[in-house]
Design a protein around this motif. Structure first.
Motif, PDB file in Angstrom:
ATOM      1  N   UNK A 137      43.418  36.965  46.128  1.00 55.53           N
ATOM      2  CA  UNK A 137      43.123  37.957  45.083  1.00 55.53           C
ATOM      3  C   UNK A 137      41.828  37.624  44.354  1.00 55.53           C
ATOM      4  N   UNK A 138      41.582  36.324  44.127  1.00 56.34           N
ATOM      5  CA  UNK A 138      40.344  35.901  43.448  1.00 56.34           C
ATOM      6  C   UNK A 138      39.128  36.202  44.313  1.00 56.34           C
ATOM      7  N   UNK A 139      39.270  35.971  45.638  1.00 55.74           N
ATOM      8  CA  UNK A 139      38.154  36.273  46.556  1.00 55.74           C
ATOM      9  C   UNK A 139      37.869  37.772  46.570  1.00 55.74           C
ATOM     10  N   UNK A 140      38.933  38.573  46.538  1.00 57.36           N
ATOM     11  CA  UNK A 140      38.785  40.030  46.505  1.00 57.36           C
ATOM     12  C   UNK A 140      38.143  40.463  45.184  1.00 57.36           C
ATOM     13  N   UNK A 141      38.546  39.811  44.090  1.00 60.56           N
ATOM     14  CA  UNK A 141      37.995  40.123  42.760  1.00 60.56           C
ATOM     15  C   UNK A 141      36.504  39.779  42.711  1.00 60.56           C
TER      16      UNK A 141
END
Length: 368
Positions: A137-141
Motif C-alpha cells: 500500500x505504501x508503494x502504491x501511495x
C-alpha cells in the motif's frame, strides 16, 4: 455601490499595490528586455543548459508581468462594472460580485509568490518520493503522490524530467526522483516536504481491511554554477546495472542504469530513465549535486533548526493525511487546511495546500 463592496475593493487595491511594489515592475520589465535580448542571440543554443535557463526565466518573467497587468486591469474595471450593474439590475450585480470574489482569489494567490524570499526559493526543484511503512500500500501511495506532483506541474505548464523510478514488486514504486523546471519551483514545493499518510480500504487486502500507509517527500534546490558543489571522482563509487520495471524497447536489455555512492556522506543516487549509461550518469550527478547542496544548506541551518523545534524537513514530521475511508478528506496537519475531495487533490489540485503552507512557514519564520 454597496459600502461592503467599496471597502472590499479598497482592501484589494492596497494588497495589489503592495504586490506590485514587491514585484518591482520597472525592474521586471528591464529583466524581460535583457532576457529577450539574450534569447535573440544566434549563438544562444551553443550551450543548451544556458539557453534553457534563459528561455525558462524569460517565459516566467513574461507570465509574471502579464498576470500583474491583468490583475491591475481587472481591479481598475471593477468599480465601473458595479456602476453599470446598478443600472442593469440584480443579475448584473451578481456578476460583479462574482468577479470581485474571483479577484480576491487571484490576488491572494499572487500575494503568496511575494512570500518566497529564501536564498534558494527562486531555484528549480528536485523532488524524491519514497515509500514508507505500509508494504505494498505504501508503494502504491508513493506512486499516487508522484503522479499527483507531475500532474500539478503539467497543469501549470511546468516541464518535468523523471530521472529515476524504482518499481516495487507487486505494485507502485519504492522511490522516484524528478526535476521541476520552473523558476521558484523549489520555494513553492519545499513546503510539501515531510511524511504523507494515506488511510483507505486496501485494494491489495482480500479481506477488505482498512490500511494506513506512509510515504516521504523530499524537495531540494537544483544546483547552479555559483554554488561550487564540486565532487571529486575519488569520492564516488559508480555501479552500473540493468534497468527494472516497465520500460519498453531497449531500456531493459543493457546495463545502462547508474548508481552513484558519494563515499564521504554515504548519499546514494540512482538513475535509470535515460537510454544511455552516459546520460544516466550525467543525470545522477545532477541529482547528487542537489542533495549535497541541500546537505550543506541543512548544516548551515542546523543551529537555527534546533531552536525551531526540529524545523520542517524532518522525515518523521507527519504533515498531511489523505483519508479515503471511512470518510473523504485531505488535511494538512500544520496549517489545518483541508478539503473533502481527495480525488481532485491526488489529480494535482494542491495549490490551496501549497499556498497555506507558504503562509504558515512565513508566520513560523516571523514568530521565531
Amino acid at each position: 455601490m454597496h459600502p461592503d463592496a467599496a471597502a472590499d475593493i479598497h482592501e484589494l487595491e492596497t494588497t495589489l499595490a503592495s504586490i506590485e511594489a514587491v514585484s518591482d515592475l520597472p525592474r521586471l520589465r528591464e529583466e524581460i528586455a535583457d532576457l529577450s535580448d539574450q534569447a535573440g542571440q544566434p549563438d544562444l543554443w551553443n550551450d543548451q543548459a544556458v539557453a534553457q535557463q534563459v528561455t525558462s526565466r524569460l517565459a516566467h518573467a513574461q507570465s509574471q508581468l502579464r498576470k500583474l497587468e491583468d490583475l491591475r486591469r481587472r481591479l481598475d474595471d471593477l468599480p465601473v462594472l458595479y456602476e453599470l450593474a446598478e443600472e442593469e439590475g440584480e443579475s448584473a450585480v451578481a456578476d460583479a460580485d462574482a468577479e470581485r470574489a474571483s479577484l480576491h482569489h487571484d490576488i491572494a494567490s499572487m500575494e503568496v509568490r511575494t512570500l518566497l524570499a529564501g536564498e534558494y526559493d527562486p531555484r528549480e526543484a528536485m523532488v524524491t518520493i519514497r515509500a514508507g511503512a505500509g508494504g505494498v500500500d505504501a508503494a502504491d501511495f508513493a506512486d499516487m503522490l508522484m503522479r499527483m506532483y507531475l500532474r500539478w506541474a503539467e497543469q501549470h505548464g511546468y516541464k518535468t524530467d523523471v530521472y529515476d523510478t524504482s518499481y516495487a514488486e507487486e505494485a507502485g514504486i519504492k522511490s522516484g526522483t524528478f526535476q521541476v523546471h520552473a523558476p521558484y519551483a523549489y520555494g513553492t514545493l519545499s513546503v510539501e516536504q515531510g511524511t504523507h499518510r494515506l488511510v483507505r480500504i486496501s485494494p491489495f487486502d482480500n479481506q477488505g481491511r482498512r490500511q494506513t500507509s506512509f510515504a516521504g517527500v523530499e524537495v531540494v534546490p537544483v544546483v547552479e554554477s555559483t554554488d561550487h558543489i564540486e565532487i571529486d571522482e575519488k569520492d564516488l563509487r559508480v555501479d552500473v546495472y540493468r534497468s527494472s520495471g516497465p520500460g519498453g524497447q531497449g531500456v531493459n536489455t543493457t546495463d545502462s542504469a547508474v548508481r552513484l555512492t558519494h563515499i564521504p556522506t554515504n548519499i546514494v543516487v540512482t538513475c535509470q530513465n535515460e537510454r544511455s549509461q552516459l546520460q544516466n550518469k550525467a543525470s545522477a550527478m545532477l541529482v547528487l549535486q542537489a542533495k549535497l547542496l541541500a546537505r550543506k544548506q541543512q548544516e548551515e541551518r542546523a543551529t537555527l533548526d534546533a531552536l525551531k523545534d526540529g524545523g520542517d524537513s524532518s522525515w518523521g514530521n507527519q504533515m498531511r493525511s489523505y483519508v479515503l475511508h471511512p470518510y473523504q478528506m485531505v488535511k494538512d496537519l500544520r496549517t489545518e487546511y483541508e478539503v473533502n475531495n481527495p480525488g481532485a487533490v491526488l489529480d494535482g489540485d494542491i495549490d490551496g495546500f501549497i499556498e497555506a503552507g507558504i503562509r504558515w512557514r512565513k508566520a513560523q519564520e516571523t514568530a521565531s
